[in-house]
Motif scaffolding. Structure first.
Motif, PDB file in Angstrom:
ATOM      1  N   ALA A 333     -10.810   2.538   8.350  1.00 45.71           N
ATOM      2  CA  ALA A 333      -9.444   3.345   8.859  1.00 45.71           C
ATOM      3  C   ALA A 333      -8.579   2.176   9.719  1.00 45.71           C
ATOM      4  CB  ALA A 333      -9.876   4.461   9.917  1.00 45.71           C
ATOM      5  N   MET A 334      -9.095   1.339  10.295  1.00 44.72           N
ATOM      6  CA  MET A 334      -8.207   0.184  10.883  1.00 44.72           C
ATOM      7  C   MET A 334      -7.512  -0.575  10.066  1.00 44.72           C
ATOM      8  SD  MET A 334     -10.780  -1.434  13.730  1.00 44.72           S
ATOM      9  CE  MET A 334      -9.556  -2.893  14.000  1.00 44.72           C
ATOM     10  N   GLY A 338      -2.306  -0.562   8.119  1.00 47.64           N
ATOM     11  CA  GLY A 338      -1.332  -1.429   7.571  1.00 47.64           C
ATOM     12  C   GLY A 338      -1.130  -2.692   8.138  1.00 47.64           C
ATOM     13  N   SER A 339      -1.229  -2.809   9.521  1.00 48.54           N
ATOM     14  CA  SER A 339      -0.941  -4.069  10.045  1.00 48.54           C
ATOM     15  C   SER A 339      -1.933  -3.952  11.347  1.00 48.54           C
ATOM     16  CB  SER A 339       0.422  -4.289  10.512  1.00 48.54           C
ATOM     17  OG  SER A 339       1.056  -3.279  11.370  1.00 48.54           O
ATOM     18  N   LEU A 340      -2.366  -5.097  11.691  1.00 44.76           N
ATOM     19  CA  LEU A 340      -3.273  -5.138  12.951  1.00 44.76           C
ATOM     20  C   LEU A 340      -2.545  -6.266  14.199  1.00 44.76           C
ATOM     21  CD1 LEU A 340      -6.434  -5.923  11.175  1.00 44.76           C
ATOM     22  CD2 LEU A 340      -5.930  -3.804  12.489  1.00 44.76           C
ATOM     23  N   PRO A 341      -2.670  -5.853  15.383  1.00 46.03           N
ATOM     24  CA  PRO A 341      -3.389  -4.699  15.902  1.00 46.03           C
ATOM     25  C   PRO A 341      -2.969  -3.358  15.720  1.00 46.03           C
ATOM     26  CG  PRO A 341      -2.371  -5.917  17.656  1.00 46.03           C
ATOM     27  CD  PRO A 341      -1.997  -6.583  16.442  1.00 46.03           C
ATOM     28  N   CYS A 342      -3.816  -2.468  15.654  1.00 44.03           N
ATOM     29  CA  CYS A 342      -3.384  -1.082  15.679  1.00 44.03           C
ATOM     30  C   CYS A 342      -3.827  -0.293  16.846  1.00 44.03           C
ATOM     31  CB  CYS A 342      -3.878  -0.533  14.165  1.00 44.03           C
ATOM     32  SG  CYS A 342      -5.573  -0.448  14.050  1.00 44.03           S
ATOM     33  N   LEU A 390     -12.304  -6.240   3.584  1.00 39.08           N
ATOM     34  CA  LEU A 390     -12.712  -4.879   3.399  1.00 39.08           C
ATOM     35  C   LEU A 390     -11.978  -4.271   2.368  1.00 39.08           C
ATOM     36  CD1 LEU A 390     -13.070  -3.739   7.219  1.00 39.08           C
ATOM     37  CD2 LEU A 390     -14.851  -4.182   5.609  1.00 39.08           C
ATOM     38  N   LYS A 391     -10.486  -4.785   2.327  1.00 41.34           N
ATOM     39  CA  LYS A 391      -9.779  -4.211   1.302  1.00 41.34           C
ATOM     40  C   LYS A 391     -10.255  -4.850  -0.077  1.00 41.34           C
ATOM     41  CE  LYS A 391      -5.176  -4.668   3.341  1.00 41.34           C
ATOM     42  NZ  LYS A 391      -4.131  -5.172   3.802  1.00 41.34           N
ATOM     43  N   ARG A 392     -10.951  -5.981  -0.254  1.00 38.56           N
ATOM     44  CA  ARG A 392     -11.420  -6.424  -1.333  1.00 38.56           C
ATOM     45  C   ARG A 392     -12.575  -5.832  -1.926  1.00 38.56           C
ATOM     46  NH1 ARG A 392      -9.920 -11.664   0.698  1.00 38.56           N
ATOM     47  NH2 ARG A 392     -12.231 -12.221   1.451  1.00 38.56           N
ATOM     48  N   ILE A 393     -13.536  -5.657  -1.103  1.00 37.35           N
ATOM     49  CA  ILE A 393     -14.852  -4.735  -1.588  1.00 37.35           C
ATOM     50  C   ILE A 393     -14.730  -3.397  -1.741  1.00 37.35           C
ATOM     51  CG2 ILE A 393     -16.083  -6.817  -0.676  1.00 37.35           C
ATOM     52  CD1 ILE A 393     -17.012  -4.981   1.787  1.00 37.35           C
ATOM     53  N   TYR A 394     -13.749  -2.879  -1.025  1.00 39.40           N
ATOM     54  CA  TYR A 394     -13.858  -1.314  -0.947  1.00 39.40           C
ATOM     55  C   TYR A 394     -12.462  -0.542  -1.731  1.00 39.40           C
ATOM     56  CZ  TYR A 394     -17.542  -1.232   2.295  1.00 39.40           C
ATOM     57  OH  TYR A 394     -18.898  -1.252   2.721  1.00 39.40           O
ATOM     58  N   ASN A 395     -11.533  -1.688  -2.254  1.00 40.14           N
ATOM     59  CA  ASN A 395     -10.408  -1.399  -3.189  1.00 40.14           C
ATOM     60  C   ASN A 395      -9.314  -0.599  -2.352  1.00 40.14           C
ATOM     61  OD1 ASN A 395     -11.275  -2.657  -5.496  1.00 40.14           O
ATOM     62  ND2 ASN A 395     -12.646  -0.936  -5.889  1.00 40.14           N
ATOM     63  N   LEU A 396      -9.464  -0.859  -1.012  1.00 37.19           N
ATOM     64  CA  LEU A 396      -8.472  -0.023  -0.025  1.00 37.19           C
ATOM     65  C   LEU A 396      -7.002  -0.553  -0.235  1.00 37.19           C
ATOM     66  CD1 LEU A 396     -10.670  -0.515   3.189  1.00 37.19           C
ATOM     67  CD2 LEU A 396     -10.591   1.577   1.698  1.00 37.19           C
TER      68      LEU A 396
END
Length: 396
Positions: A333-334, A338-342, A390-396
């Motif tokens: 969810a973080m 879209g951008s960090l920090p959130c 996380l984007k790579r392994i979960y296709n987020l």
């Protein structure tokens, strides 16, 4: 000699000292000032380094510990564990320091008392109810020091007796504590109080510690005078010119050079984080042409997938696998912010939940060292580029 190019000069690893420590000269020089006081039996201020994962905090501790050892300062290195007992660890390592100091003739008359205090402390706080020091239990009980059950009092007694031995022989001791954010609040409070008392008595005892960004806030909350006892030093990623030196200097020992385009590409992918630079350097070295001895942008591009895979399989995965399903949902969810920090409120929205319901998960992730509070109500990852992983392994 071409054969020497089979040696890879880059050393990604947990706390492994690189062949060239770039961008830390000022920190090292300040540490040498601290060590000079301890080496000559004088009191001085302790230091806590804080920063994200992969910026080289443990490497700094190792480098400073090497300097201390070269100057015959008594040292011990402690790694605080997430579910471990710092109290048990400190009793063991203070005992080891006392054993080292006991060979000094001037300390003989002070060592017996200090060793009894250390044994008393260890016997009281060891969960197994035993001591490794090898002193008769009857002797220990007769001391009546460092076994009151008040940790702040007992740890202070332990440090004071250690400091008095150092003061007598004219050479103090330094404790190096890594992952200090894992120390429980009551243990941290006791440690601060013990250091404070040693400072008041002018004893040559110092701490060099390293931890995640939250340690400065924790220390300040526990004891208002912590900032006067410790220098809190932020350790960040390297500047561009420093990052280039971290790549170029090890290669130059083998007569190898980088093109400017190659360097700039690596800096873009690594964002100048020291661990990432070492990892990329190690991977691109495999594509080096031994005839030209020049690393080009093409070599860097070829090494990119290997660089990412190496990070995914070690640096990122070892942390990912410690997270529970709920914690992973929170971190996903973080990423969706879209951008960090959130903001935590936005994370709650992404989870179709409320702030109050996800607050315990947030607290657990902070405790485990996955995330930290950047500002009030905002959070980010303690591991650089963990969102990309996380984007790579979960296709987020």
């Amino acid at each position: 000699m071409v054969l020497n190019l089979r040696i890879n000069p880059y050393t990604p690893g947990a706390g492994m000292l690189p062949k060239y420590l770039a961008g830390r000269d000022e920190i090292i020089e300040e540490a040498k000032d601290t060590l000079a006081y301890i080496a000559n039996g004088y009191v001085t201020r302790s230091t806590i380094f804080y920063g994200l994962r992969g910026v080289g905090k443990t490497v700094l501790l190792t480098a400073i510990e090497d300097i201390a050892s070269e100057n015959r300062i008594y040292t011990e290195h402690i790694e605080a564990m997430e579910n471990g007992s710092f109290t048990e660890s400190i009793s063991l390592y203070v005992n080891k320091l006392l054993r080292k100091m006991s060979v000094r003739e001037k300390a003989r008359q002070y060592i017996d008392t200090a060793m009894n205090v250390a044994a008393s402390f260890q016997l009281f706080y060891n969960k197994e109810g035993e001591t490794s020091i090898g002193i008769n239990p009857d002797m220990i009980k007769s001391v009546g020091i460092a076994d009151t059950g008040n940790l702040q009092n007992d740890l202070t007694e332990l440090f004071v007796h250690l400091g008095k031995v150092g003061q007598k022989i004219g050479v103090g001791a330094v404790l190096f504590i890594d992952e200090i954010q894992y120390i429980k609040d009551n243990e941290f409070e006791a440690l601060i109080a013990a250091v404070h008392r040693c400072n008041q008595l002018g004893l040559p005892i110092a701490i060099f510690a390293a931890g995640l960004p939250k340690v400065a806030r924790i220390a300040g909350n526990i004891k208002s005078y912590a900032e006067r006892l410790f220098r809190f030093v932020a350790v960040d990623k390297l500047a561009d010119d420093e990052a280039k030196l971290a790549l170029m200097q090890p290669a130059e020992n083998f007569g190898v050079k980088y093109t400017e385009e190659a360097l700039n590409t690596i800096l873009r992918h690594t964002e100048c984080y020291p661990y990432f630079l070492q990892e990329y350097g190690q991977q691109v070295w495999k594509y080096l042409n031994p005839e030209t001895k020049i690393i080009t942008e093409d070599d860097v591009d070829k090494a990119y997938n290997n660089f990412v895979s190496a990070l995914d399989e070690s640096f990122f995965k070892v942390r990912h696998d410690r997270a529970s399903e709920k914690e992973l949902l929170f971190m996903k969810a973080m990423v969706k912010c879209g951008s960090l920090p959130c903001s935590t409120n936005k994370v709650a929205m992404n989870m179709n939940s409320s702030y109050n319901r996800i607050a315990p998960i947030r607290a657990q992730l902070i405790h485990k060292g996955f995330i930290y509070a950047t500002n009030r109500g905002e959070i980010s990852f303690t591991v650089p580029q963990f969102d990309k992983y996380l984007k790579r392994i979960y296709n987020l």
